[in-house]
Design a protein around this motif. Structure first.
Motif, PDB file in Angstrom:
ATOM      1  N   THR A  12       4.397   9.233  -3.982  1.00 50.56           N
ATOM      2  CA  THR A  12       3.211   8.676  -4.634  1.00 50.56           C
ATOM      3  C   THR A  12       3.496   8.265  -6.071  1.00 50.56           C
ATOM      4  O   THR A  12       3.097   7.175  -6.518  1.00 50.56           O
ATOM      5  N   GLY A  13       4.196   9.111  -6.825  1.00 50.60           N
ATOM      6  CA  GLY A  13       4.460   8.806  -8.222  1.00 50.60           C
ATOM      7  C   GLY A  13       5.310   7.567  -8.402  1.00 50.60           C
ATOM      8  O   GLY A  13       5.013   6.702  -9.234  1.00 50.60           O
ATOM      9  N   LYS A  14       6.384   7.435  -7.605  1.00 49.46           N
ATOM     10  CA  LYS A  14       7.249   6.265  -7.710  1.00 49.46           C
ATOM     11  C   LYS A  14       6.507   5.003  -7.289  1.00 49.46           C
ATOM     12  O   LYS A  14       6.653   3.941  -7.913  1.00 49.46           O
ATOM     13  N   ALA A  15       5.730   5.093  -6.220  1.00 54.82           N
ATOM     14  CA  ALA A  15       4.993   3.920  -5.729  1.00 54.82           C
ATOM     15  C   ALA A  15       3.980   3.455  -6.769  1.00 54.82           C
ATOM     16  O   ALA A  15       3.884   2.259  -7.074  1.00 54.82           O
ATOM     17  N   LEU A  16       3.222   4.389  -7.325  1.00 54.51           N
ATOM     18  CA  LEU A  16       2.187   4.028  -8.287  1.00 54.51           C
ATOM     19  C   LEU A  16       2.807   3.446  -9.553  1.00 54.51           C
ATOM     20  O   LEU A  16       2.324   2.450 -10.098  1.00 54.51           O
ATOM     21  N   ASN A  17       3.901   4.028 -10.014  1.00 55.20           N
ATOM     22  CA  ASN A  17       4.564   3.543 -11.221  1.00 55.20           C
ATOM     23  C   ASN A  17       5.199   2.170 -11.006  1.00 55.20           C
ATOM     24  O   ASN A  17       5.331   1.387 -11.946  1.00 55.20           O
ATOM     25  N   SER A  18       5.554   1.862  -9.757  1.00 57.49           N
ATOM     26  CA  SER A  18       6.163   0.563  -9.436  1.00 57.49           C
ATOM     27  C   SER A  18       5.124  -0.523  -9.237  1.00 57.49           C
ATOM     28  O   SER A  18       5.483  -1.680  -9.034  1.00 57.49           O
ATOM     29  N   GLU A  19       3.844  -0.154  -9.264  1.00 59.52           N
ATOM     30  CA  GLU A  19       2.700  -1.042  -9.037  1.00 59.52           C
ATOM     31  C   GLU A  19       2.504  -1.391  -7.574  1.00 59.52           C
ATOM     32  O   GLU A  19       2.164  -2.516  -7.227  1.00 59.52           O
ATOM     33  N   LEU A  20       2.725  -0.414  -6.693  1.00 61.09           N
ATOM     34  CA  LEU A  20       2.212  -0.522  -5.336  1.00 61.09           C
ATOM     35  C   LEU A  20       0.755  -0.105  -5.392  1.00 61.09           C
ATOM     36  O   LEU A  20       0.429   1.003  -5.810  1.00 61.09           O
ATOM     37  N   ASP A  21      -0.128  -0.996  -4.964  1.00 57.58           N
ATOM     38  CA  ASP A  21      -1.560  -0.767  -5.165  1.00 57.58           C
ATOM     39  C   ASP A  21      -2.275  -0.133  -3.984  1.00 57.58           C
ATOM     40  O   ASP A  21      -3.238   0.605  -4.176  1.00 57.58           O
ATOM     41  N   PHE A  22      -1.838  -0.415  -2.774  1.00 56.26           N
ATOM     42  CA  PHE A  22      -2.688  -0.153  -1.610  1.00 56.26           C
ATOM     43  C   PHE A  22      -1.886   0.490  -0.491  1.00 56.26           C
ATOM     44  O   PHE A  22      -0.762   0.078  -0.204  1.00 56.26           O
ATOM     45  N   CYS A  23      -2.498   1.519   0.130  1.00 50.81           N
ATOM     46  CA  CYS A  23      -1.859   2.266   1.221  1.00 50.81           C
ATOM     47  C   CYS A  23      -2.435   1.862   2.572  1.00 50.81           C
ATOM     48  O   CYS A  23      -3.650   1.894   2.762  1.00 50.81           O
ATOM     49  N   GLU A  24      -1.555   1.527   3.489  1.00 49.90           N
ATOM     50  CA  GLU A  24      -1.934   1.408   4.903  1.00 49.90           C
ATOM     51  C   GLU A  24      -0.999   2.291   5.714  1.00 49.90           C
ATOM     52  O   GLU A  24       0.212   2.299   5.489  1.00 49.90           O
ATOM     53  N   GLY A  25      -1.572   3.036   6.654  1.00 50.67           N
ATOM     54  CA  GLY A  25      -0.745   3.799   7.582  1.00 50.67           C
ATOM     55  C   GLY A  25      -0.318   5.161   7.097  1.00 50.67           C
ATOM     56  O   GLY A  25       0.287   5.918   7.854  1.00 50.67           O
ATOM     57  N   ASN A  26      -0.577   5.497   5.852  1.00 48.26           N
ATOM     58  CA  ASN A  26      -0.426   6.884   5.417  1.00 48.26           C
ATOM     59  C   ASN A  26      -1.537   7.207   4.423  1.00 48.26           C
ATOM     60  O   ASN A  26      -2.239   6.310   3.947  1.00 48.26           O
ATOM     61  N   ASP A  27      -1.693   8.478   4.134  1.00 44.72           N
ATOM     62  CA  ASP A  27      -2.818   8.906   3.299  1.00 44.72           C
ATOM     63  C   ASP A  27      -2.363   9.568   2.002  1.00 44.72           C
ATOM     64  O   ASP A  27      -3.082  10.377   1.428  1.00 44.72           O
ATOM     65  N   LEU A  28      -1.173   9.208   1.530  1.00 45.55           N
ATOM     66  CA  LEU A  28      -0.638   9.879   0.346  1.00 45.55           C
ATOM     67  C   LEU A  28      -1.507   9.666  -0.886  1.00 45.55           C
ATOM     68  O   LEU A  28      -1.768  10.614  -1.648  1.00 45.55           O
ATOM     69  N   TYR A  29      -1.934   8.437  -1.125  1.00 43.50           N
ATOM     70  CA  TYR A  29      -2.763   8.172  -2.315  1.00 43.50           C
ATOM     71  C   TYR A  29      -4.082   8.950  -2.250  1.00 43.50           C
ATOM     72  O   TYR A  29      -4.487   9.589  -3.229  1.00 43.50           O
ATOM     73  N   ILE A  30      -4.758   8.844  -1.117  1.00 42.64           N
ATOM     74  CA  ILE A  30      -6.089   9.462  -1.026  1.00 42.64           C
ATOM     75  C   ILE A  30      -6.002  10.984  -1.041  1.00 42.64           C
ATOM     76  O   ILE A  30      -6.920  11.672  -1.488  1.00 42.64           O
ATOM     77  N   LYS A  31      -4.874  11.544  -0.601  1.00 42.16           N
ATOM     78  CA  LYS A  31      -4.705  12.997  -0.596  1.00 42.16           C
ATOM     79  C   LYS A  31      -4.200  13.518  -1.934  1.00 42.16           C
ATOM     80  O   LYS A  31      -4.650  14.578  -2.402  1.00 42.16           O
ATOM     81  N   GLU A  32      -3.271  12.809  -2.563  1.00 41.17           N
ATOM     82  CA  GLU A  32      -2.572  13.365  -3.714  1.00 41.17           C
ATOM     83  C   GLU A  32      -3.140  12.927  -5.064  1.00 41.17           C
ATOM     84  O   GLU A  32      -3.016  13.655  -6.059  1.00 41.17           O
ATOM     85  N   LEU A  33      -3.737  11.726  -5.120  1.00 36.83           N
ATOM     86  CA  LEU A  33      -4.164  11.218  -6.425  1.00 36.83           C
ATOM     87  C   LEU A  33      -5.358  11.957  -7.033  1.00 36.83           C
ATOM     88  O   LEU A  33      -5.373  12.195  -8.260  1.00 36.83           O
ATOM     89  N   PRO A  34      -6.398  12.317  -6.258  1.00 40.65           N
ATOM     90  CA  PRO A  34      -7.546  12.972  -6.914  1.00 40.65           C
ATOM     91  C   PRO A  34      -7.145  14.210  -7.720  1.00 40.65           C
ATOM     92  O   PRO A  34      -7.460  14.318  -8.907  1.00 40.65           O
ATOM     93  N   GLN A  35      -6.449  15.153  -7.101  1.00 42.34           N
ATOM     94  CA  GLN A  35      -6.036  16.358  -7.807  1.00 42.34           C
ATOM     95  C   GLN A  35      -4.940  16.049  -8.821  1.00 42.34           C
ATOM     96  O   GLN A  35      -4.908  16.595  -9.927  1.00 42.34           O
ATOM     97  N   GLY A  36      -4.032  15.116  -8.433  1.00 39.77           N
ATOM     98  CA  GLY A  36      -2.911  14.788  -9.316  1.00 39.77           C
ATOM     99  C   GLY A  36      -3.346  14.141 -10.615  1.00 39.77           C
ATOM    100  O   GLY A  36      -2.762  14.393 -11.674  1.00 39.77           O
ATOM    101  N   VAL A  37      -4.365  13.298 -10.567  1.00 35.30           N
ATOM    102  CA  VAL A  37      -4.895  12.689 -11.789  1.00 35.30           C
ATOM    103  C   VAL A  37      -5.630  13.751 -12.610  1.00 35.30           C
ATOM    104  O   VAL A  37      -5.508  13.812 -13.845  1.00 35.30           O
TER     105      VAL A  37
END
Length: 846
Positions: free
Chosen positions: A258-283
């Motif tokens: 998640t961290g590498k993807a977000l820092n690279s400017e990958l905006d949108f997730c399809e087919g996995n739930d890493l952003y929706i699972k990890e970002l709320p608590q991680g932010v």
């Protein structure tokens, strides 16, 4: 949207862009307030962090409270996929490239998008921009061919067609998507020059001139990082250099950090739930930077606004699905991509009046393959195999049919009948090639291996392991040729098949790259002369597997060694049929090449002219091709023997001559200098070569590029409005892309001014001194209404003109300083004038 009508009122919108004008000569102007970004600020200020994160996940990106629709789409490179039924199945992507006809493919992109819009969808996964580095790769049908220049023009046109509708495309798979086996773990090595000049050329074109609004990242790795986690590919190149400001997404489940993807400017997730699972608590706990989430959310929302999703789009009737017009377009696009490669003794076209009997044989004769086995496969309401079309033309009594063999096994038990009917027939038409059992996506080829990944690429994706026709096809053709010398071979596939083992056993060869659901009718019409073939090979046909670039993950120095014809040139190989090859039932003659300037300065447009004559007895279309070579140049870097840098499909009546003109722009001569991290036009000696194929270049003309003062070459494109589909009474914000394909960047501190006019009345202005556009780069300019009041839309048709004004001699090329579009209000959006006029001309001719 499926109508191009002329409404009651006609008006004109003029846009004047003034750039790099010294401030001492201009009245002081305040920096423009960006209405689009202000709207995004307001929208995001109403969102909680959880709501922002939800915009980044494919199951939660709709927000009813704020009126934000959800992305709704499906696969769609050549028709609506993902299990949908009854939609038009056009030629696969490599089949589109075989037409060498961008305006035709623009219509295909538009038609597929209209069918998608009619079912309430807003997005298509496609077009596919993968390059065919090896004809045996699994997703060869989805590739754009082997050449970035051809691929860029075809994909640009497809996206422009999409953009005439309310549906946008997620262009895929960025980047270096090649072998399907171990695709999730393959790590490809590449130098930056190859990433930009070879792998990136067609992406840049599709993004900047096509106006792509979404990029899907590939599964594979590049230089140690997954594509969806690759900062250089996404942030540095795609965004900061090429100017892409819409949203990026992963392929299905295509990232793991998640961290590498977000820092690279990958905006949108399809087919996995890493952003929706990890970002709320991680932010919340500081693991992830909230500003990166805000950036990603802005990119998603910007796309939703400028695609029309949030403000509303017109309703498209479901009658467009599988309509008569779309069926004819399927037929036309399949027809014009058929490639005639051999025609000994002018055996073709066949004379239906004189033929007493035809033997129709082969595994693809009575069935029609449409694609490899992948997520892009389409299930149309019908197909027309060659067997059906031939019986319709000749009648059952004159067609003798036997399958003869299967696609890919060692069974010869069906040979006997095939040989018997060959003996008693005037001609044999053998329909062979590949199908979905031989080509396909990694998941469908080897599900377990695809999901687990691992290992090193050591063999082709194609199950047969060879570029030759698989199974018993070659053996059967040879047996048939012993009893009937009039063998006509038709090959249907995605990745090209070599026919070298039987090339001397056949009199004619016609190639079709999965030409769509009407392919049987198209093939028969070419064989019997109803249509004069005009397709050209989008990929080289090798003699055997030994001629194909070795299978390896090292893709460095691809600019000079290349793939396809560039590889053959670098190895001094002679293929069976060269890139760009394709015959006609008439003959064309090239003559009288000339250059307007044999000593241009770096950045000047080089104009090339020659005469093309139809010296045969019937009308036909020829694809004239221009290749550019270099000798001694500075910077002194390795270059390929030649590169395609121009083509035109030209219709000529018998005996007719036309003067054909090519204009080589700075972009056509760019090399990427890895030291300065910039595009450059090299100085030195060049050679223009023109002809009918990459190995048939009979016209040559040298020129020398001289040192020159660096200048920008700015031009506008992708004129847009907010709202995208204005209604009567709407306040309209104008915007456009500003592209710099010159030899120097524009500087911070330069004046960039854009005036928008409606019926000669100025309605909005863009002004900024705080931007810099790199060489080969792009930015979006968003205008501010005069006296803080935006133009109000009213019913009618409006001509939009974008014109760049700059000081004398400040811009390299003034011929590209304007572009025009048409908007119909209500229910219309801005459509480039050439596309609008073309569509209306077609409508008028029906």
């Amino acid at each position: 949207m499926d109508k191009i009508d002329t409404p009651v009122k006609v008006a004109c919108v003029f846009i004047f862009i003034l750039t790099t004008l010294p401030t001492c000569k201009k009245q002081a102007i305040n920096e423009t307030e960006n209405a689009l970004e202000q709207r995004l600020d307001r929208l995001m200020s109403e969102m909680s962090m959880q709501e922002k994160i939800e915009q980044l996940y494919y199951l939660t990106d709709g927000n009813d409270r704020l009126g934000i629709p959800q992305f709704k789409g499906s696969d769609g490179p050549h028709g609506i996929g993902n299990g949908a039924h009854g939609f038009s199945s056009f030629p696969v992507t490599i089949g589109m490239a075989a037409t060498w006809d961008p305006m035709l493919i623009m219509r295909v992109g538009r038609a597929i998008s209209l069918e998608q819009a009619s079912r309430g969808k807003n997005r298509l996964a496609g077009p596919t921009l993968d390059l065919l580095i090896d004809p045996r790769i699994g997703r060869a049908p989805e590739t754009i061919g082997e050449d970035p220049y051809l691929g860029g023009r075809i994909s640009e046109a497809f996206v422009q067609g999409q953009n005439t509708t309310s549906v946008f495309g997620s262009v895929k798979h960025y980047n270096l998507n090649t072998y399907e086996l171990n695709r999730r773990t393959n790590n490809y090595l590449s130098d930056n020059r190859s990433l930009v000049e070879f792998w990136g050329y067609h992406w840049k074109r599709t993004i900047q001139l096509g106006g792509a609004m979404s990029i899907m990242c590939a599964y594979n790795w590049v230089n140690g990082d997954k594509c969806a986690e690759n900062k250089y590919l996404i942030k540095d190149l795609l965004r900061d250099h090429w100017g892409f400001n819409y949203y990026t997404m992963c392929d299905w489940g295509g990232f793991g950090n998640t961290g590498k993807a977000l820092n690279s400017e990958l905006d949108f997730c399809e087919g996995n739930d890493l952003y929706i699972k990890e970002l709320p608590q991680g932010v919340a706990n500081g693991t992830y930077d909230s500003t990166l989430v805000n950036r990603a959310t802005r990119n998603v929302l910007r796309t939703k606004i400028l695609s029309g999703m949030i403000d509303g789009v017109p309703v498209i009737s479901k009658r467009v699905i599988d309509s008569k017009a779309h069926r004819e377009l399927v037929y036309e696009s399949g027809l014009k991509g058929l490639v005639l490669l051999k025609n000994d003794e002018k055996v073709l076209p066949l004379d239906r009046e004189k033929i007493k009997s035809v033997a129709l044989i082969g595994p693809n004769a009575a069935v029609l393959p449409l694609d490899g086995n992948s997520s892009s496969k389409v299930a149309p309401s019908y197909t027309i195999p060659v067997y059906e079309a031939l019986n319709t033309l000749l009648g059952n009594e004159r067609v003798n049919y036997a399958k003869g063999c299967n696609i890919n096994d060692t069974d010869s038990s069906q040979f006997k009948k095939a040989i018997e009917i060959s003996k008693k027939s005037d001609y044999v038409i053998f329909i062979g090639g590949l199908d979905h059992t031989i080509e396909g996506e990694g998941y469908f080829i080897d599900k377990e291996g695809d999901e687990k990944g691992g290992g090193i690429i050591t063999r082709p994706d194609r199950p047969s392991g060879t570029v030759l026709l698989p199974g018993m096809q070659n053996a059967l053709i040879k047996e048939i040729a012993k009893v009937n010398s009039n063998v006509i071979l038709v090959v249907i596939s995605g990745g090209i098949c070599s026919v070298t083992p039987v090339i001397h056993d056949i009199k004619a060869l016609l190639y079709g790259f999965y030409p769509g659901q009407e392919a049987g009718r198209a093939i028969v019409d070419v064989l019997f002369g109803t249509y004069n073939p005009s397709g050209k090979l989008p990929a080289t046909m090798p003699k055997n597997d030994a001629q194909i670039i070795p299978i390896r993950p090292d893709f460095r120095n691809m600019v000079s060694t290349g793939v396809g014809y560039k590889w053959y040139d670098s190895q001094n190989f002679i293929p069976e049929f060269a890139f760009g090859s394709g015959l006609s039932y008439t003959d064309f003659e090239y003559s009288d090449i000339s250059l307007e300037n044999e000593n241009p300065k770096a950045g000047d447009v080089v104009t090339v002219k020659f005469n093309l004559t139809n010296v045969g007895r019937i009308a036909g279309e020829e694809v004239a091709q221009l290749y550019l070579s270099t000798d001694s140049i500075f910077p002194n870097i390795e270059m390929p023997s030649k590169q395609l840098r121009g083509f035109k499909k030209i219709y000529l009546n018998a005996g007719e001559t036309k003067t054909v003109t090519f204009n080589l722009t700075p972009e056509d001569m760019y090399i990427y200098d890895d030291v300065s991290r910039s595009y450059k036009v090299p100085e030195g000696e060049f050679m223009v070569q023109i002809g009918s194929a990459s190995d048939q270049l009979k016209l040559k003309a040298p020129f020398t590029v001289l040192q020159s003062e660096f200048k920008h070459d700015l031009y506008p494109a992708n004129i847009r409005t907010m709202p995208v589909f204005p209604k009567e009474g709407d306040k309209v914000v104008f915007m456009a892309s500003l592209i710099n394909n010159g030899t120097v960047e524009t500087d911070f501190g330069d004046d960039h001014i854009v005036h928008f006019y409606v019926d000669d009345q100025k309605v909005a202005t863009y002004y900024s001194k705080s931007i810099s556009i790199p060489v080969g780069g792009m930015t979006m300019v968003v205008a501010e209404g005069i006296k803080a009041s935006d133009w109000t839309a009213s019913k009618g048709q409006y001509r939009i003109t974008a014109k760049i004004e700059s000081e004398k001699d400040a811009d390299l090329n003034t011929d590209n300083n304007s572009c025009e579009g048409i908007i119909n209000i209500p229910d219309g959006k801005v459509i480039p004038i050439d596309i609008y006029d073309y569509l209306n001309t077609l409508k008028a001719s029906l």
